[in-house]
Motif scaffolding. Structure first.
Motif, PDB file in Angstrom:
ATOM      1  N   THR A   1      13.862 -62.715 -85.939  1.00  0.00           N
ATOM      2  CA  THR A   1      12.586 -63.284 -86.358  1.00  0.00           C
ATOM      3  C   THR A   1      12.034 -62.484 -87.527  1.00  0.00           C
ATOM      4  OG1 THR A   1      11.264 -61.862 -84.920  1.00  0.00           O
ATOM      5  CG2 THR A   1      12.123 -63.905 -83.952  1.00  0.00           C
ATOM      6  N   ASN A   2      10.998 -63.000 -88.159  1.00  0.00           N
ATOM      7  CA  ASN A   2      10.435 -62.239 -89.272  1.00  0.00           C
ATOM      8  C   ASN A   2       9.729 -60.980 -88.791  1.00  0.00           C
ATOM      9  OD1 ASN A   2       8.129 -63.333 -88.209  1.00  0.00           O
ATOM     10  ND2 ASN A   2       7.700 -64.686 -89.929  1.00  0.00           N
ATOM     11  N   GLY A   3       9.569 -60.852 -87.471  1.00  0.00           N
ATOM     12  CA  GLY A   3       9.034 -59.619 -86.910  1.00  0.00           C
ATOM     13  C   GLY A   3      10.109 -58.632 -86.511  1.00  0.00           C
ATOM     14  N   GLY A   4      11.372 -59.033 -86.667  1.00  0.00           N
ATOM     15  CA  GLY A   4      12.475 -58.131 -86.405  1.00  0.00           C
ATOM     16  C   GLY A   4      13.071 -58.205 -85.011  1.00  0.00           C
ATOM     17  N   SER A   5      12.670 -59.203 -84.234  1.00  0.00           N
ATOM     18  CA  SER A   5      13.241 -59.361 -82.903  1.00  0.00           C
ATOM     19  C   SER A   5      14.600 -60.035 -83.024  1.00  0.00           C
ATOM     20  CB  SER A   5      12.312 -60.202 -82.034  1.00  0.00           C
ATOM     21  OG  SER A   5      12.855 -60.390 -80.753  1.00  0.00           O
ATOM     22  N   ALA A   6      15.647 -59.383 -82.523  1.00  0.00           N
ATOM     23  CA  ALA A   6      17.015 -59.859 -82.716  1.00  0.00           C
ATOM     24  C   ALA A   6      17.627 -60.354 -81.412  1.00  0.00           C
ATOM     25  CB  ALA A   6      17.882 -58.754 -83.299  1.00  0.00           C
ATOM     26  N   LYS A   7      18.562 -61.265 -81.569  1.00  0.00           N
ATOM     27  CA  LYS A   7      19.312 -61.832 -80.457  1.00  0.00           C
ATOM     28  C   LYS A   7      20.771 -61.895 -80.874  1.00  0.00           C
ATOM     29  CE  LYS A   7      19.701 -66.224 -77.913  1.00  0.00           C
ATOM     30  NZ  LYS A   7      19.122 -67.580 -77.774  1.00  0.00           N
ATOM     31  N   TYR A   8      21.687 -61.570 -79.950  1.00  0.00           N
ATOM     32  CA  TYR A   8      23.107 -61.532 -80.269  1.00  0.00           C
ATOM     33  C   TYR A   8      23.928 -62.301 -79.244  1.00  0.00           C
ATOM     34  CZ  TYR A   8      21.898 -57.612 -83.330  1.00  0.00           C
ATOM     35  OH  TYR A   8      21.344 -56.827 -84.306  1.00  0.00           O
ATOM     36  N   ALA A   9      25.032 -62.849 -79.709  1.00  0.00           N
ATOM     37  CA  ALA A   9      26.025 -63.380 -78.789  1.00  0.00           C
ATOM     38  C   ALA A   9      26.671 -62.202 -78.061  1.00  0.00           C
ATOM     39  CB  ALA A   9      27.086 -64.160 -79.554  1.00  0.00           C
ATOM     40  N   ASP A  10      27.043 -62.427 -76.811  1.00  0.00           N
ATOM     41  CA  ASP A  10      27.652 -61.347 -76.031  1.00  0.00           C
ATOM     42  C   ASP A  10      28.909 -60.807 -76.710  1.00  0.00           C
ATOM     43  OD1 ASP A  10      26.880 -62.747 -72.732  1.00  0.00           O
ATOM     44  OD2 ASP A  10      25.693 -61.509 -74.101  1.00  0.00           O
ATOM     45  N   SER A  11      29.628 -61.669 -77.385  1.00  0.00           N
ATOM     46  CA  SER A  11      30.909 -61.277 -77.979  1.00  0.00           C
ATOM     47  C   SER A  11      30.758 -60.305 -79.140  1.00  0.00           C
ATOM     48  CB  SER A  11      31.662 -62.520 -78.447  1.00  0.00           C
ATOM     49  OG  SER A  11      30.908 -63.236 -79.402  1.00  0.00           O
ATOM     50  N   VAL A  12      29.554 -60.179 -79.695  1.00  0.00           N
ATOM     51  CA  VAL A  12      29.367 -59.302 -80.854  1.00  0.00           C
ATOM     52  C   VAL A  12      28.419 -58.144 -80.574  1.00  0.00           C
ATOM     53  CG1 VAL A  12      29.812 -61.267 -82.383  1.00  0.00           C
ATOM     54  CG2 VAL A  12      27.449 -60.553 -81.931  1.00  0.00           C
ATOM     55  N   LYS A  13      27.817 -58.123 -79.416  1.00  0.00           N
ATOM     56  CA  LYS A  13      26.873 -57.044 -79.090  1.00  0.00           C
ATOM     57  C   LYS A  13      27.560 -55.689 -79.202  1.00  0.00           C
ATOM     58  CE  LYS A  13      23.684 -59.486 -76.005  1.00  0.00           C
ATOM     59  NZ  LYS A  13      23.232 -59.671 -74.605  1.00  0.00           N
ATOM     60  N   GLY A  14      26.868 -54.758 -79.848  1.00  0.00           N
ATOM     61  CA  GLY A  14      27.408 -53.420 -80.029  1.00  0.00           C
ATOM     62  C   GLY A  14      28.299 -53.274 -81.241  1.00  0.00           C
ATOM     63  N   ARG A  15      28.688 -54.399 -81.851  1.00  0.00           N
ATOM     64  CA  ARG A  15      29.544 -54.352 -83.039  1.00  0.00           C
ATOM     65  C   ARG A  15      28.830 -54.893 -84.284  1.00  0.00           C
ATOM     66  NH1 ARG A  15      33.995 -57.418 -83.325  1.00  0.00           N
ATOM     67  NH2 ARG A  15      33.177 -59.061 -81.956  1.00  0.00           N
ATOM     68  N   PHE A  16      28.011 -55.889 -84.099  1.00  0.00           N
ATOM     69  CA  PHE A  16      27.317 -56.533 -85.228  1.00  0.00           C
ATOM     70  C   PHE A  16      25.835 -56.173 -85.182  1.00  0.00           C
ATOM     71  CE2 PHE A  16      30.247 -60.509 -85.812  1.00  0.00           C
ATOM     72  CZ  PHE A  16      31.351 -59.668 -85.864  1.00  0.00           C
ATOM     73  N   THR A  17      25.239 -56.073 -86.343  1.00  0.00           N
ATOM     74  CA  THR A  17      23.804 -55.826 -86.448  1.00  0.00           C
ATOM     75  C   THR A  17      23.200 -56.788 -87.461  1.00  0.00           C
ATOM     76  OG1 THR A  17      24.109 -53.464 -85.962  1.00  0.00           O
ATOM     77  CG2 THR A  17      22.018 -54.134 -86.934  1.00  0.00           C
ATOM     78  N   VAL A  18      22.197 -57.521 -87.023  1.00  0.00           N
ATOM     79  CA  VAL A  18      21.475 -58.423 -87.926  1.00  0.00           C
ATOM     80  C   VAL A  18      20.195 -57.717 -88.374  1.00  0.00           C
ATOM     81  CG1 VAL A  18      20.250 -59.609 -86.043  1.00  0.00           C
ATOM     82  CG2 VAL A  18      20.593 -60.768 -88.247  1.00  0.00           C
ATOM     83  N   SER A  19      19.899 -57.846 -89.655  1.00  0.00           N
ATOM     84  CA  SER A  19      18.678 -57.251 -90.188  1.00  0.00           C
ATOM     85  C   SER A  19      18.108 -58.167 -91.254  1.00  0.00           C
ATOM     86  CB  SER A  19      18.954 -55.860 -90.762  1.00  0.00           C
ATOM     87  OG  SER A  19      19.887 -55.927 -91.818  1.00  0.00           O
ATOM     88  N   ARG A  20      16.916 -57.830 -91.673  1.00  0.00           N
ATOM     89  CA  ARG A  20      16.216 -58.754 -92.564  1.00  0.00           C
ATOM     90  C   ARG A  20      15.323 -57.965 -93.503  1.00  0.00           C
ATOM     91  NH1 ARG A  20      13.363 -64.012 -89.958  1.00  0.00           N
ATOM     92  NH2 ARG A  20      12.166 -64.736 -91.755  1.00  0.00           N
ATOM     93  N   ASP A  21      15.297 -58.381 -94.747  1.00  0.00           N
ATOM     94  CA  ASP A  21      14.380 -57.834 -95.740  1.00  0.00           C
ATOM     95  C   ASP A  21      13.441 -58.971 -96.126  1.00  0.00           C
ATOM     96  OD1 ASP A  21      13.066 -56.942 -98.033  1.00  0.00           O
ATOM     97  OD2 ASP A  21      14.778 -55.764 -98.708  1.00  0.00           O
ATOM     98  N   ASN A  22      12.264 -58.976 -95.542  1.00  0.00           N
ATOM     99  CA  ASN A  22      11.341 -60.083 -95.790  1.00  0.00           C
ATOM    100  C   ASN A  22      10.869 -60.124 -97.242  1.00  0.00           C
ATOM    101  OD1 ASN A  22      11.361 -61.150 -93.150  1.00  0.00           O
ATOM    102  ND2 ASN A  22       9.886 -59.611 -92.473  1.00  0.00           N
ATOM    103  N   ALA A  23      10.803 -58.974 -97.884  1.00  0.00           N
ATOM    104  CA  ALA A  23      10.381 -58.939 -99.286  1.00  0.00           C
ATOM    105  C   ALA A  23      11.400 -59.629-100.183  1.00  0.00           C
ATOM    106  CB  ALA A  23      10.169 -57.499 -99.735  1.00  0.00           C
ATOM    107  N   LYS A  24      12.658 -59.572 -99.786  1.00  0.00           N
ATOM    108  CA  LYS A  24      13.730 -60.204-100.566  1.00  0.00           C
ATOM    109  C   LYS A  24      14.149 -61.536 -99.976  1.00  0.00           C
ATOM    110  CE  LYS A  24      15.744 -55.881-102.276  1.00  0.00           C
ATOM    111  NZ  LYS A  24      16.980 -55.046-102.347  1.00  0.00           N
ATOM    112  N   ASN A  25      13.516 -61.927 -98.873  1.00  0.00           N
ATOM    113  CA  ASN A  25      13.865 -63.188 -98.208  1.00  0.00           C
ATOM    114  C   ASN A  25      15.362 -63.251 -97.912  1.00  0.00           C
ATOM    115  OD1 ASN A  25      11.137 -64.288 -98.515  1.00  0.00           O
ATOM    116  ND2 ASN A  25      11.654 -64.411-100.689  1.00  0.00           N
TER     117      ASN A  25
END
Length: 114
Positions: A51-75
């Protein structure tokens, strides 16, 4: 809303890749952004969202390996993929939710060789 993804490629198992997806156009009101993937012969599946507040959700298959992040200033939303496995091979698509309307970018291919 236009979404432009980049960063796919060929990598050996155990390696890393970082995907980026930049949103442009009518970006005001975008809340959820994320990544999905579709392997040959399979249905599209959720990988990770944030979310734009930084709350992340992952598929079980990628947890611990993938990281989603966001730069709201750069959209822009990113997907850092570590410890890649051959089963991660797929087209990766970013998407965005703006006031309940879903937008998709073109896929970027990630190929993980064994």
């Amino acid at each position: 809303v236009q979404l432009q993804a980049s960063g796919g490629g060929l990598v050996q198992a155990g390696g890393s890749l970082r995907l980026s997806c930049a949103a442009s156009g009518s970006i005001f009101g975008i809340n959820l952004m994320g990544w999905y993937r579709q392997a040959p012969g399979k249905e599209r599946e959720l990988v990770a969202t944030t979310t734009n507040g930084g709350s992340a959700k992952y598929a079980d298959s990628v947890k611990g390996r993938f990281t989603v992040s966001r730069d709201n200033a750069k959209n822009t939303v990113y997907l850092q993929m570590n410890s890649l496995k051959p089963e991660d091979t797929a087209f990766y698509y970013c998407n965005a939710d703006r006031f309940g309307s879903i937008y998709w970018g073109k896929g970027t291919l990630v190929t993980v060789s064994s």
